[in-house]
Design a protein around this motif. Structure first.
Motif, PDB file in Angstrom:
ATOM      1  N   ASP A 200       0.845  -1.211   0.000  1.00 38.39           N
ATOM      2  CA  ASP A 200       0.000   0.000   0.000  1.00 38.39           C
ATOM      3  C   ASP A 200       0.868   1.244   0.000  1.00 38.39           C
ATOM      4  N   SER A 203       3.356   2.756   3.018  1.00 32.33           N
ATOM      5  CA  SER A 203       3.656   1.719   4.004  1.00 32.33           C
ATOM      6  C   SER A 203       5.043   1.949   4.598  1.00 32.33           C
ATOM      7  N   ARG A 283      -6.592   8.321   1.301  1.00 25.79           N
ATOM      8  CA  ARG A 283      -7.708   7.382   1.276  1.00 25.79           C
ATOM      9  C   ARG A 283      -9.019   8.098   1.617  1.00 25.79           C
TER      10      ARG A 283
END
Length: 718
Positions: A200, A203, A283
């Protein structure tokens, strides 16, 4: 109407603001919840990833630790010379071990001086001392179990990737130090694993010792660094040594991250996993962007529709305003036309009356005039004055500016007393019918104006029947005005708390066309021929009804006659006063009574002064209220009564009377006026009032009655 229009526009503006504010507020609220949810999801992902990283590190360290323990068992109790003699076989065994474990770079067996007895890299080993390496000297003084060292660079001639050492102490049965068994662990092995599980964006992984030395880092760093034990990370670990979750700008690169950490079992090692906060926000923004894709067009469409409605409403209001202005202009022109009719009618009627008066005065000035003719001319003047007063009274009643003298009377009884006069007025060809209620119907109004209004309605009905037919007078109590009636005079709130009294006058005449109903109460509007009517009759009814707190309505159909209904507020029966005999007393002599006469019209003042002087009154004449107040302030005791006009320049007669009261001057006050705006609205405020035009006889009676009611002067002799 304008207030309603402003309210509708303001409502649309509020709706437009709400169409933006509410979605924005909802979006902010949803964004807050979504951001919290996104953070919670990210924390759970970090915890799951940290679980994987911890399990991986634990297995790696346990595997290496078991391998070191096996090597230690292999060489336990063997002197260094035996180990050197078996070096080729041990080298192959160490090489098989490192080839089987990809996390290992090499494996070593050192003597007590730090020199390699066997290693997996070269056979025979180089004659070099590694006593200065942390993985060696950490075991010299005592048995500390498995030691994990810092990341190191290979010492020449050995080459390759960086490593950190895991080592165990070699000792004799009595515990003496004889060397070290060591395995070189590759940090890049962990980095490769972290790269696979941390796909992701944003990370992060790190592994370090409990003293802050970082062994491996993902993303990879170009330099070594050490976490400050007194810094935020060190303080957090000290507060929660086993595991935790923090948001911090990571010291190695300054990037803010959400990081979870956990200790690897009994080893002095922490593994950590996390996400950049920018990635978490990304996100969240992606999620909110999906809402905005639908929310922004919907909000924009709603706002656009409301904006169009607002502009359309503004346009309609502008049209309504323009139409209202046009209507006001039309009404203004109609008022000007009515004013012209009023001016012409008043001028015509008053010129007729003035002609009679002028001709009578000229005839009275002729010499050798007989007494009979002189009296006839005087009566003509008196009659003309009475007709002029009546005309003025009708005009003021229409304008609702006349000072009425309200009294309580029974409408049915007053109607009965007018029967004979109405029969004479209407003529023998008119049949009169009167319907009266069984119970008294009391009203409080000007009785004279009521009779005038009744006569005007009767006269109007007679003329509508061309002098032949039937007129019905009906008196009855009413709760409200029926909705079916045409309120020609306009709607307003009635003052009848006890109900209403209705006086209906119905005729069998020709009726009134619907097109004329809106004008029948206008002054001087008439359909009669010139000389047969002034057009003030129904306007007097209209003015009297409005000024008395009532209403006048009409029902009419062409060819079927008309019904005019006068509605007046009803009062309780206990307000009916006791009957008194009519006052027919002549003029009262003054007998020296002192009167302060205040009148700004010099001709009228001289007329009143001369007339009262002939009756024996003592007159002091002033032409303004200020001088009158000065006379009273100087010596109020020399006056028995103050007689003042109401309408005067500067201080009015009503202001003068109020000032006399406020200063405590106890002199009776009598006011006079032909018209006063203040009196028509507020009444005479408790003062006696004489209406113009007045006679000297009437004035003397009012002055004598007011002076007689005055309190006895202080110190006056009996």
């Amino acid at each position: 109407m304008q207030g309603a229009q402003r309210n509708s526009l303001r409502l649309l503006q509020w709706m437009m603001a709400a169409s933006l504010a509410l979605p924005i507020a909802l979006f902010v609220f949803t964004s807050t919840i979504s951001y919290t949810s996104t953070k919670d999801i990210a924390d759970r992902e970090i915890e799951r990833t940290l679980d994987v990283a911890h399990e991986h590190a634990l297995k790696v360290f346990e595997t290496i630790d078991r391998s070191l323990a096996e090597l230690n068992e292999v060489v336990r109790g063997l002197p260094d010379e035996i180990i050197r003699s078996r070096e080729p076989a041990l080298h192959r065994r160490l090489k098989r071990l490192t080839d089987a474990l990809p996390q290992l770079k090499s494996a070593w067996i050192f003597d007590a001086n730090g020199k390699s007895l066997v290693n997996s890299l070269a056979s025979p080993p180089q004659d070099l001392s590694f006593a200065d390496r942390d993985y060696f000297y950490a075991h010299v003084d005592q048995n500390i179990g498995t030691f994990v060292g810092a990341a190191l660079t290979p010492r020449p001639p050995y080459q390759g990737a960086r490593f950190f050492g895991m080592s165990r102490r070699r000792e004799t049965d009595d515990g003496s130090f004889i060397g070290v068994i060591q395995a070189s662990v590759l940090p890049e092995y962990f980095e490769s694993f972290y790269a696979r599980i941390g796909s992701d964006p944003g990370s992060f992984f790190a592994m370090g010792r409990t003293d802050g030395v970082v062994l491996t880092h993902f993303p990879r760093l170009d330099r070594d660094f050490r976490l400050d034990p007194t810094g935020p990370v060190g303080q957090q670990i000290a507060a929660h040594p086993e595991h935790g979750l923090i948001t911090i700008a990571w010291p190695s690169d300054g990037i803010e991250r959400r990081v979870g950490y956990r200790r690897v079992a009994e080893y002095p090692i922490y593994v950590s996993a996390g996400l950049e906060t920018s990635a978490i926000r990304a996100r969240w923004l992606a999620t909110m962007g999906q809402h905005l894709v639908f929310g922004i067009p919907a909000t924009a469409l709603l706002f656009l529709l409301l904006a169009l409605a607002f502009r359309r409403t503004q346009h309609l209001h502008a049209e309504a305003t323009a139409r209202r202005e046009a209507e006001e202009a039309l009404k203004h022109s109609q008022r000007l036309e009515a004013l012209g009719q009023l001016t012409g009618g008043v001028a015509h009627d008053f010129n007729n009356l003035l002609t009679v008066i002028r001709a009578s005065v000229d005839l009275l000035n002729r010499p050798q005039l007989s007494e009979e003719r002189r009296q006839r001319y005087i009566n003509a003047i008196a009659d003309a004055v009475a007709r002029a007063a009546k005309l003025t009274s009708q005009l003021l009643a229409f304008a609702r500016r006349q000072t009425l003298k309200p009294e309580v009377f029974d409408v049915g009884e007053r109607m009965q007393s007018l029967h004979d006069m109405l029969a004479t007025l209407l003529g023998p060809a008119i049949e009169i019918g009167i319907r009266l209620p069984a119970q008294p119907c009391l009203v409080k109004a000007d009785a004279g104006q009521f009779e005038t209004a009744l006569i005007n309605m009767a006269t109007n009905a007679r003329d509508a029947m061309q002098g032949k037919g039937r007129i019905t007078f009906a008196v009855q109590a009413a709760a409200t005005i029926p909705d079916t009636l045409v309120h020609v005079s306009g709607s307003h709130d009635l003052a009848g708390g006890d109900g209403l009294v209705s006086v209906a006058v119905s005729d069998t005449g020709i009726g009134i066309p619907a097109a004329r109903l809106g004008r029948i109460f206008e002054p001087f509007f008439t359909t009669k021929q010139v000389g047969q009517g002034t057009g003030l009759g129904l306007s007097q009814v209209f003015g009297f009804a409005r000024q008395s707190g009532g209403e006048v309505t009409v029902e009419s159909e062409v060819g079927q006659g008309s019904t005019f209904s006068l509605y007046l507020p009803r009062v309780p029966t206990d307000l009916l006063p006791q009957r008194q005999a009519p006052n027919t007393a002549p003029a009262v002599a003054g007998s020296g009574m002192s009167v302060l006469l205040v009148e700004d019209n010099i001709e009228l003042a001289n007329f009143a002064a001369d007339g009262l002087t002939e009756l024996g009154y003592s007159i002091t004449l002033v032409d303004n209220a200020t001088d009158a107040l000065a006379e009273l302030t100087m010596d109020a005791e020399r006056f028995d009564v103050v007689f003042s006009d109401v309408v005067m320049p500067g201080m009015t007669g009503l202001d003068l009377a109020q000032a006399i009261r406020d200063r405590g001057i106890r002199v009776p006050i009598v006011l006079t006026t032909g018209y006063s705006q203040a009196l028509s609205q507020d009444g005479a405020a408790g003062f006696d009032l004489v209406q113009k035009p007045y006679s000297i006889e009437e004035l003397s009676r009012v002055l004598h009655r007011a002076a007689r009611l005055r309190p006895v002067r202080d110190g006056a002799a009996e």
